[in-house]
Design a protein around this motif. Structure first.
Motif, PDB file in Angstrom:
ATOM      1  N   ALA A   1       0.838  -1.201   0.000  1.00  0.00           N
ATOM      2  CA  ALA A   1       0.000   0.000   0.000  1.00  0.00           C
ATOM      3  C   ALA A   1       0.872   1.250   0.000  1.00  0.00           C
ATOM      4  O   ALA A   1       0.495   2.278  -0.560  1.00  0.00           O
ATOM      5  CB  ALA A   1      -0.929  -0.006   1.214  1.00  0.00           C
TER       6      ALA A   1
ATOM      7  N   GLY B   1       0.676   2.206  -3.659  1.00  0.00           N
ATOM      8  CA  GLY B   1      -0.302   3.267  -3.441  1.00  0.00           C
ATOM      9  C   GLY B   1       0.276   4.648  -3.663  1.00  0.00           C
ATOM     10  O   GLY B   1      -0.342   5.504  -4.301  1.00  0.00           O
TER      11      GLY B   1
ATOM     12  N   THR C   1      -6.037   2.899   2.323  1.00  0.00           N
ATOM     13  CA  THR C   1      -5.800   1.593   1.708  1.00  0.00           C
ATOM     14  C   THR C   1      -5.485   0.560   2.773  1.00  0.00           C
ATOM     15  O   THR C   1      -6.009  -0.568   2.747  1.00  0.00           O
ATOM     16  CB  THR C   1      -4.644   1.673   0.698  1.00  0.00           C
ATOM     17  OG1 THR C   1      -4.951   2.641  -0.307  1.00  0.00           O
ATOM     18  CG2 THR C   1      -4.422   0.325   0.025  1.00  0.00           C
TER      19      THR C   1
END
Length: 246
Positions: free
Chosen positions: A98, A102, A229
């Motif tokens: 993440a 991300g 997330t």
């Protein structure tokens, strides 16, 4: 609370918009391969490094806590296998991803928003969400391959740590790996991984696409994307565990 509910609604609207007015396949194919290279292949190195040492640490900690002579040594391998397959590889690695995936997704889309490249796509009649997010969504289908590699390397790291550290014999570790093995646990891990891959592709895209402001806000959007997330992964992990293992 109202703002959070509004963002959740906007997120689901975005998911529907992704599949409208698809980009030509000739162009989309190149975008998909580019995202697979950036998001999946580019992550293999860090995943392999982390998984090896996670497996080694899990094995060492288990061995140090199972020091009763009555408890058979092969349970160290059993515990390492269960920990790595059920939680550490699918969940722990996904939370780390993440941050890696991300931040890349949010910053790249957010930069396009700041520089008005997304507005230019809309002027040209291209659906920006399909052009930017759909390739990432398709690339996330291969994400279970990353977790499968993480499981293998994590167990191998545990094998090396247990053997070289003198905590148990190699054949005892292998016996623990084989003891009471349930194939459904691997299926469960891959189901979780598929859901986590979807979250990793869409939540950071949401924060990058709908961000407002300048370059400073790109960093703030990346931070928000990582936080939400991670929260989404943890919540889905709990729900899927309740549904599939109880």
């Amino acid at each position: 609370m109202i703002k959070m509910l509004a963002n959740i609604g906007k997120y689901f609207i975005m998911l529907g918009e992704i599949f409208r007015r698809p980009t030509k396949w000739r162009l989309m194919r190149n975008l998909i391969f580019k995202e697979i290279d950036e998001l999946i292949i580019g992550s293999l190195g860090i995943v392999a490094f982390l998984s090896f040492f996670i497996g080694a640490v899990v094995t060492i900690q288990t061995a140090l806590n199972l020091n009763n002579p009555i408890i058979p040594k092969y349970l160290i391998g059993f515990t390492a296998r269960q920990s790595i397959i059920l939680e550490f590889s699918p969940t722990f690695v996904s939370i780390i991803m993440a941050g890696r995936m991300g931040s890349y997704i949010t910053s790249s889309i957010g930069t396009m928003r700041v520089t008005e490249q997304i507005d230019a796509l809309e002027v040209m009649g291209i659906n920006p969400l399909n052009y930017l997010v759909f390739p990432k969504l398709i690339a996330s289908i291969t994400y279970p391959f990353v977790i499968a590699l993480s499981m293998f390397i994590g167990i191998f790291g545990g094998y090396i740590a247990g053997s070289l550290g003198g905590y148990l014999a190699p054949e005892e570790f292998v016996k623990g790996l084989q003891d009471d093995f349930q194939p459904f646990h691997v299926i469960y891990a891959f189901i979780k991984t598929a859901v986590f891959g979807f979250i990793l592709a869409t939540v950071p895209s949401f924060y990058g696409y709908y961000m407002e402001g300048g370059a400073l806000e790109v960093g703030k959007a990346s931070t928000k994307a990582f936080v939400w997330t991670s929260i989404s992964i943890i919540i889905c992990n709990y729900i899927l565990t309740q549904m599939l293992l109880t």
